[in-house]
Motif scaffolding. Structure first.
Motif, PDB file in Angstrom:
ATOM      1  N   LYS A 107      -3.340  -7.914  -2.844  1.00 58.23           N
ATOM      2  CA  LYS A 107      -2.654  -9.214  -2.891  1.00 58.23           C
ATOM      3  C   LYS A 107      -1.919  -9.376  -4.238  1.00 58.23           C
ATOM      4  O   LYS A 107      -0.774  -9.810  -4.273  1.00 58.23           O
ATOM      5  CB  LYS A 107      -3.702 -10.320  -2.727  1.00 58.23           C
ATOM      6  N   SER A 108      -2.604  -9.000  -5.319  1.00 61.77           N
ATOM      7  CA  SER A 108      -1.974  -9.109  -6.648  1.00 61.77           C
ATOM      8  C   SER A 108      -0.761  -8.186  -6.751  1.00 61.77           C
ATOM      9  O   SER A 108       0.277  -8.578  -7.277  1.00 61.77           O
ATOM     10  CB  SER A 108      -2.941  -8.732  -7.766  1.00 61.77           C
ATOM     11  N   VAL A 109      -0.921  -6.948  -6.259  1.00 64.57           N
ATOM     12  CA  VAL A 109       0.190  -5.985  -6.313  1.00 64.57           C
ATOM     13  C   VAL A 109       1.368  -6.529  -5.512  1.00 64.57           C
ATOM     14  O   VAL A 109       2.512  -6.492  -5.962  1.00 64.57           O
ATOM     15  CB  VAL A 109      -0.258  -4.602  -5.775  1.00 64.57           C
ATOM     16  N   GLU A 113       3.034   0.116 -11.976  1.00 65.91           N
ATOM     17  CA  GLU A 113       2.915  -0.828 -13.089  1.00 65.91           C
ATOM     18  C   GLU A 113       1.951  -1.966 -12.710  1.00 65.91           C
ATOM     19  O   GLU A 113       1.102  -2.359 -13.499  1.00 65.91           O
ATOM     20  CB  GLU A 113       4.301  -1.378 -13.427  1.00 65.91           C
ATOM     21  N   ALA A 114       2.120  -2.447 -11.473  1.00 65.42           N
ATOM     22  CA  ALA A 114       1.244  -3.520 -10.990  1.00 65.42           C
ATOM     23  C   ALA A 114      -0.205  -3.026 -10.918  1.00 65.42           C
ATOM     24  O   ALA A 114      -1.142  -3.749 -11.277  1.00 65.42           O
ATOM     25  CB  ALA A 114       1.709  -3.985  -9.623  1.00 65.42           C
ATOM     26  N   LEU A 115      -0.365  -1.778 -10.490  1.00 62.49           N
ATOM     27  CA  LEU A 115      -1.703  -1.183 -10.387  1.00 62.49           C
ATOM     28  C   LEU A 115      -2.324  -1.030 -11.784  1.00 62.49           C
ATOM     29  O   LEU A 115      -3.509  -1.287 -11.980  1.00 62.49           O
ATOM     30  CB  LEU A 115      -1.579   0.192  -9.720  1.00 62.49           C
ATOM     31  N   ILE A 126       0.840  -1.205   0.000  1.00 63.32           N
ATOM     32  CA  ILE A 126       0.000   0.000   0.000  1.00 63.32           C
ATOM     33  C   ILE A 126       0.874   1.255   0.000  1.00 63.32           C
ATOM     34  O   ILE A 126       0.613   2.205  -0.737  1.00 63.32           O
ATOM     35  CB  ILE A 126      -0.974  -0.007   1.214  1.00 63.32           C
ATOM     36  N   SER A 127       1.953   1.228   0.805  1.00 66.54           N
ATOM     37  CA  SER A 127       2.798   2.437   0.849  1.00 66.54           C
ATOM     38  C   SER A 127       3.520   2.642  -0.483  1.00 66.54           C
ATOM     39  O   SER A 127       3.736   3.777  -0.900  1.00 66.54           O
ATOM     40  CB  SER A 127       3.759   2.404   2.031  1.00 66.54           C
ATOM     41  N   GLU A 128       3.854   1.538  -1.165  1.00 62.68           N
ATOM     42  CA  GLU A 128       4.487   1.675  -2.499  1.00 62.68           C
ATOM     43  C   GLU A 128       3.496   2.273  -3.493  1.00 62.68           C
ATOM     44  O   GLU A 128       3.843   3.124  -4.307  1.00 62.68           O
ATOM     45  CB  GLU A 128       4.950   0.303  -2.992  1.00 62.68           C
ATOM     46  N   ILE A 129       2.234   1.820  -3.393  1.00 65.35           N
ATOM     47  CA  ILE A 129       1.183   2.353  -4.272  1.00 65.35           C
ATOM     48  C   ILE A 129       1.017   3.848  -3.998  1.00 65.35           C
ATOM     49  O   ILE A 129       0.970   4.666  -4.917  1.00 65.35           O
ATOM     50  CB  ILE A 129      -0.162   1.604  -4.060  1.00 65.35           C
TER      51      ILE A 129
END
Lengths: 115, 185
Positions: free
Chosen positions: B162-164, B116-118, A22-25
Protein backbone atom coordinates in the motif's frame (compact mmCIF):
# COMPACT_ATOMS: atom_id res chain seq x y z
CA UNK A 1 -21.78 19.44 9.06
CA UNK A 2 -20.31 19.68 5.59
CA UNK A 3 -20.17 16.40 3.78
CA UNK A 4 -16.74 15.36 2.58
CA UNK A 5 -16.34 13.78 -0.84
CA UNK A 6 -14.35 10.61 -0.49
CA UNK A 7 -13.26 8.67 -3.54
CA UNK A 8 -13.36 5.02 -2.62
CA UNK A 9 -11.55 2.62 -4.91
CA UNK A 10 -13.44 -0.60 -5.46
CA UNK A 11 -11.73 -3.87 -4.60
CA UNK A 12 -10.91 -4.75 -8.18
CA UNK A 13 -9.24 -1.43 -8.95
CA UNK A 14 -7.28 -1.60 -5.70
CA UNK A 15 -6.22 -5.11 -6.58
CA UNK A 16 -5.06 -3.96 -10.02
CA UNK A 17 -3.01 -1.20 -8.44
CA UNK A 18 -1.48 -3.69 -6.01
CA UNK A 19 -0.52 -5.98 -8.88
CA UNK A 20 0.98 -3.03 -10.73
CA UNK A 21 3.01 -2.02 -7.66
CA UNK A 22 4.16 -5.63 -7.16
CA UNK A 23 5.22 -5.96 -10.80
CA UNK A 24 7.17 -2.68 -10.54
CA UNK A 25 8.91 -4.01 -7.42
CA UNK A 26 9.69 -7.28 -9.19
CA UNK A 27 11.06 -5.38 -12.18
CA UNK A 28 13.35 -3.35 -9.92
CA UNK A 29 14.51 -6.43 -8.03
CA UNK A 30 15.17 -8.20 -11.34
CA UNK A 31 17.53 -5.38 -12.24
CA UNK A 32 19.32 -5.99 -8.96
CA UNK A 33 19.66 -9.63 -9.95
CA UNK A 34 21.79 -8.52 -12.91
CA UNK A 35 24.08 -6.62 -10.58
CA UNK A 36 27.60 -8.14 -10.88
CA UNK A 37 28.70 -9.91 -7.70
CA UNK A 38 32.37 -10.72 -7.31
CA UNK A 39 32.66 -14.28 -6.04
CA UNK A 40 35.99 -15.15 -4.35
CA UNK A 41 37.86 -18.31 -5.41
CA UNK A 42 37.49 -21.72 -3.79
CA UNK A 43 40.67 -21.28 -1.77
CA UNK A 44 39.28 -18.18 -0.09
CA UNK A 45 36.16 -20.12 0.96
CA UNK A 46 38.32 -22.98 2.22
CA UNK A 47 40.42 -20.59 4.32
CA UNK A 48 37.26 -18.99 5.67
CA UNK A 49 35.80 -22.38 6.68
CA UNK A 50 39.08 -23.42 8.36
CA UNK A 51 39.35 -20.11 10.23
CA UNK A 52 35.73 -20.33 11.38
CA UNK A 53 36.19 -23.93 12.57
CA UNK A 54 39.25 -22.83 14.53
CA UNK A 55 37.21 -20.09 16.21
CA UNK A 56 34.42 -22.59 17.06
CA UNK A 57 36.97 -25.00 18.55
CA UNK A 58 38.58 -22.25 20.62
CA UNK A 59 35.17 -21.13 21.88
CA UNK A 60 34.24 -24.70 22.81
CA UNK A 61 37.48 -25.20 24.75
CA UNK A 62 36.99 -21.86 26.56
CA UNK A 63 33.35 -22.66 27.45
CA UNK A 64 34.22 -26.17 28.67
CA UNK A 65 37.13 -24.82 30.76
CA UNK A 66 34.85 -22.23 32.41
CA UNK A 67 32.24 -24.93 33.05
CA UNK A 68 34.73 -27.33 34.68
CA UNK A 69 36.41 -24.61 36.77
CA UNK A 70 33.04 -23.38 38.10
CA UNK A 71 31.93 -27.00 38.74
CA UNK A 72 35.14 -27.76 40.66
CA UNK A 73 34.79 -24.57 42.77
CA UNK A 74 31.17 -25.40 43.64
CA UNK A 75 32.00 -29.04 44.43
CA UNK A 76 34.95 -27.99 46.62
CA UNK A 77 32.71 -25.53 48.47
CA UNK A 78 30.10 -28.22 49.09
CA UNK A 79 32.68 -30.79 50.25
CA UNK A 80 34.36 -28.31 52.60
CA UNK A 81 31.03 -27.23 54.08
CA UNK A 82 29.93 -30.88 54.44
CA UNK A 83 33.05 -32.00 56.35
CA UNK A 84 34.09 -28.80 58.14
CA UNK A 85 30.80 -26.90 58.72
CA UNK A 86 27.79 -29.28 58.58
CA UNK A 87 25.44 -26.52 59.80
CA UNK A 88 26.32 -24.34 56.80
CA UNK A 89 25.87 -27.36 54.49
CA UNK A 90 22.37 -28.08 55.85
CA UNK A 91 21.46 -24.38 55.66
CA UNK A 92 22.63 -24.23 52.00
CA UNK A 93 20.64 -27.36 51.09
CA UNK A 94 17.43 -25.99 52.64
CA UNK A 95 17.93 -22.50 51.15
CA UNK A 96 18.54 -23.96 47.68
CA UNK A 97 15.44 -26.18 47.87
CA UNK A 98 13.24 -23.25 48.98
CA UNK A 99 14.68 -21.01 46.25
CA UNK A 100 14.06 -23.60 43.51
CA UNK A 101 10.48 -24.23 44.73
CA UNK A 102 9.75 -20.48 44.93
CA UNK A 103 11.30 -19.74 41.52
CA UNK A 104 9.45 -22.59 39.76
CA UNK A 105 6.18 -21.61 41.46
CA UNK A 106 6.37 -17.96 40.35
CA UNK A 107 7.31 -18.94 36.77
CA UNK A 108 4.41 -21.37 36.60
CA UNK A 109 2.02 -18.69 37.93
CA UNK A 110 3.26 -16.22 35.30
CA UNK A 111 2.71 -18.79 32.54
CA UNK A 112 -0.83 -19.54 33.77
CA UNK A 113 -1.63 -15.80 33.87
CA UNK A 114 -0.32 -15.26 30.29
CA UNK A 115 -2.17 -18.33 29.04
CA UNK B 1 20.39 -34.93 0.69
CA UNK B 2 23.09 -33.61 -1.62
CA UNK B 3 26.48 -35.34 -1.35
CA UNK B 4 28.18 -31.99 -0.75
CA UNK B 5 25.90 -31.22 2.19
CA UNK B 6 26.42 -34.72 3.61
CA UNK B 7 30.19 -34.29 3.43
CA UNK B 8 30.00 -30.80 4.90
CA UNK B 9 28.00 -32.21 7.82
CA UNK B 10 30.75 -34.78 8.34
CA UNK B 11 33.23 -31.91 8.69
CA UNK B 12 34.75 -31.85 5.20
CA UNK B 13 35.91 -28.26 4.78
CA UNK B 14 36.33 -28.59 1.00
CA UNK B 15 32.67 -29.61 0.67
CA UNK B 16 31.74 -26.58 2.75
CA UNK B 17 33.85 -24.32 0.54
CA UNK B 18 32.28 -25.69 -2.65
CA UNK B 19 28.81 -25.32 -1.20
CA UNK B 20 29.46 -21.71 -0.26
CA UNK B 21 31.07 -20.89 -3.60
CA UNK B 22 27.98 -22.23 -5.39
CA UNK B 23 25.56 -20.26 -3.23
CA UNK B 24 27.56 -17.06 -2.67
CA UNK B 25 26.13 -14.96 -5.58
CA UNK B 26 22.57 -16.03 -4.67
CA UNK B 27 23.15 -15.14 -1.01
CA UNK B 28 24.71 -11.73 -1.72
CA UNK B 29 21.96 -10.83 -4.19
CA UNK B 30 19.26 -11.80 -1.69
CA UNK B 31 20.94 -9.72 1.01
CA UNK B 32 21.35 -6.83 -1.41
CA UNK B 33 17.61 -6.87 -2.04
CA UNK B 34 16.70 -6.72 1.63
CA UNK B 35 19.48 -4.38 2.78
CA UNK B 36 19.56 -2.25 -0.40
CA UNK B 37 23.28 -1.86 0.22
CA UNK B 38 26.01 -3.88 -1.59
CA UNK B 39 28.62 -3.47 1.17
CA UNK B 40 26.27 -4.52 3.96
CA UNK B 41 25.16 -7.45 1.79
CA UNK B 42 28.73 -8.76 1.43
CA UNK B 43 29.47 -8.27 5.11
CA UNK B 44 26.27 -10.10 6.11
CA UNK B 45 26.97 -12.90 3.61
CA UNK B 46 30.22 -13.68 5.43
CA UNK B 47 28.47 -13.58 8.78
CA UNK B 48 25.74 -15.88 7.42
CA UNK B 49 28.32 -18.40 6.19
CA UNK B 50 30.02 -18.36 9.60
CA UNK B 51 26.68 -19.11 11.29
CA UNK B 52 26.03 -21.80 8.72
CA UNK B 53 29.25 -23.61 9.70
CA UNK B 54 28.20 -23.48 13.36
CA UNK B 55 24.66 -24.71 12.71
CA UNK B 56 25.11 -27.22 9.88
CA UNK B 57 24.15 -30.06 12.25
CA UNK B 58 20.68 -28.48 12.50
CA UNK B 59 20.06 -28.64 8.75
CA UNK B 60 17.75 -31.61 8.16
CA UNK B 61 17.40 -31.45 4.38
CA UNK B 62 13.63 -30.89 4.46
CA UNK B 63 14.03 -27.60 2.61
CA UNK B 64 16.51 -26.55 -0.06
CA UNK B 65 19.95 -25.50 1.17
CA UNK B 66 19.38 -22.05 -0.39
CA UNK B 67 16.15 -21.69 1.61
CA UNK B 68 18.03 -22.55 4.78
CA UNK B 69 20.65 -19.94 3.90
CA UNK B 70 17.90 -17.36 3.31
CA UNK B 71 16.45 -18.05 6.76
CA UNK B 72 19.84 -17.63 8.46
CA UNK B 73 20.65 -14.50 6.42
CA UNK B 74 17.27 -12.96 7.30
CA UNK B 75 17.83 -13.53 10.99
CA UNK B 76 21.38 -12.20 10.81
CA UNK B 77 20.16 -8.99 9.16
CA UNK B 78 17.32 -8.54 11.69
CA UNK B 79 19.82 -9.06 14.56
CA UNK B 80 22.21 -6.52 13.03
CA UNK B 81 19.41 -3.94 12.68
CA UNK B 82 18.37 -4.46 16.32
CA UNK B 83 21.98 -4.10 17.46
CA UNK B 84 22.46 -0.90 15.47
CA UNK B 85 19.22 0.54 16.82
CA UNK B 86 20.34 -0.30 20.37
CA UNK B 87 23.70 1.34 19.78
CA UNK B 88 21.90 4.34 18.26
CA UNK B 89 24.06 3.86 15.21
CA UNK B 90 21.01 3.78 12.96
CA UNK B 91 21.40 5.64 9.67
CA UNK B 92 17.69 5.74 8.98
CA UNK B 93 15.81 4.54 5.95
CA UNK B 94 16.66 7.56 3.81
CA UNK B 95 20.32 6.74 3.47
CA UNK B 96 20.52 3.03 2.88
CA UNK B 97 19.75 2.79 -0.83
CA UNK B 98 21.88 5.76 -1.96
CA UNK B 99 24.97 3.71 -2.72
CA UNK B 100 22.94 1.18 -4.68
CA UNK B 101 21.29 3.99 -6.63
CA UNK B 102 24.73 5.40 -7.39
CA UNK B 103 25.86 1.96 -8.61
CA UNK B 104 22.85 1.76 -10.90
CA UNK B 105 23.46 5.21 -12.30
CA UNK B 106 27.16 4.58 -12.81
CA UNK B 107 26.27 1.52 -14.91
CA UNK B 108 23.79 3.62 -16.93
CA UNK B 109 20.86 1.58 -15.68
CA UNK B 110 17.50 3.07 -14.83
CA UNK B 111 16.76 3.36 -11.14
CA UNK B 112 13.27 2.06 -10.55
CA UNK B 113 10.87 4.25 -8.50
CA UNK B 114 9.48 1.16 -6.82
CA UNK B 115 12.98 0.33 -5.55
CA UNK B 116 13.23 3.77 -4.01
CA UNK B 117 9.84 3.28 -2.36
CA UNK B 118 10.97 -0.16 -1.16
CA UNK B 119 14.16 1.32 0.25
CA UNK B 120 12.16 3.84 2.27
CA UNK B 121 10.20 1.09 4.02
CA UNK B 122 11.38 -0.19 7.40
CA UNK B 123 13.31 -3.46 7.16
CA UNK B 124 10.61 -5.47 8.96
CA UNK B 125 8.22 -4.59 6.11
CA UNK B 126 10.71 -4.73 3.23
CA UNK B 127 11.95 -8.25 4.10
CA UNK B 128 8.52 -9.95 3.91
CA UNK B 129 7.68 -8.13 0.66
CA UNK B 130 10.88 -9.36 -1.00
CA UNK B 131 10.47 -12.88 0.35
CA UNK B 132 6.81 -13.12 -0.62
CA UNK B 133 6.64 -11.34 -3.95
CA UNK B 134 10.09 -11.98 -5.35
CA UNK B 135 11.12 -15.37 -3.95
CA UNK B 136 7.58 -16.72 -3.53
CA UNK B 137 7.89 -18.05 0.02
CA UNK B 138 4.71 -18.65 2.01
CA UNK B 139 3.50 -16.41 4.84
CA UNK B 140 4.06 -19.35 7.22
CA UNK B 141 7.70 -19.78 6.19
CA UNK B 142 8.42 -16.04 6.44
CA UNK B 143 6.68 -15.86 9.81
CA UNK B 144 8.76 -18.76 11.11
CA UNK B 145 12.02 -17.09 10.05
CA UNK B 146 11.07 -13.66 11.36
CA UNK B 147 9.54 -15.12 14.55
CA UNK B 148 6.15 -13.50 13.94
CA UNK B 149 2.75 -14.95 13.10
CA UNK B 150 1.71 -15.54 9.45
CA UNK B 151 -1.10 -13.02 9.98
CA UNK B 152 1.39 -10.33 10.96
CA UNK B 153 3.48 -11.13 7.88
CA UNK B 154 0.39 -10.82 5.70
CA UNK B 155 -0.58 -7.46 7.16
CA UNK B 156 3.01 -6.15 6.86
CA UNK B 157 3.15 -7.19 3.20
CA UNK B 158 -0.26 -5.63 2.55
CA UNK B 159 0.63 -2.35 4.27
CA UNK B 160 4.03 -2.27 2.59
CA UNK B 161 2.51 -2.70 -0.87
CA UNK B 162 0.00 0.00 0.00
CA UNK B 163 2.83 2.40 0.89
CA UNK B 164 4.73 1.58 -2.32
CA UNK B 165 1.53 2.06 -4.31
CA UNK B 166 0.92 5.42 -2.68
CA UNK B 167 4.45 6.55 -3.35
CA UNK B 168 4.25 5.46 -6.99
CA UNK B 169 0.94 7.27 -7.44
CA UNK B 170 2.47 10.34 -5.85
CA UNK B 171 5.35 10.35 -8.30
CA UNK B 172 2.90 9.87 -11.20
CA UNK B 173 0.94 12.86 -9.96
CA UNK B 174 4.11 14.94 -9.66
CA UNK B 175 5.07 13.98 -13.18
CA UNK B 176 1.65 14.85 -14.55
CA UNK B 177 1.89 18.24 -12.83
CA UNK B 178 5.28 18.73 -14.45
CA UNK B 179 3.83 18.08 -17.89
CA UNK B 180 0.70 20.07 -17.13
CA UNK B 181 -1.67 17.09 -17.46
CA UNK B 182 -4.82 16.67 -15.42
CA UNK B 183 -5.37 13.32 -13.87
CA UNK B 184 -8.60 14.10 -12.05
CA UNK B 185 -11.85 15.36 -13.47
Amino acid sequence: MKKQRVIVLDGEQQNKQDILAISEIQEGLNKMEQFPVYSPDLQWFEQMVLAEKKIIRKKLIRDLSIFFIVAIIILCGIMISLFQMPAVFIFLQIATTIFIAFYSGTRLLKKVKIG
Amino acid sequence: MDALIKNAKKGDHLAFAMLFKDHYPFLVKYLMKITMNPDTAEELAQETMAKCIQKIHLYNGQSKFSTWLVSIATNTYIDQCRKKKREKNWQGQEEIYRKLKWHFESRNEDWNDALEALGRLPEDVRIPIVLKHYYGYSYEEIGEWMKISPGTVKSRVHNGIKSVRKELNLSEETESHRFGRRTTK
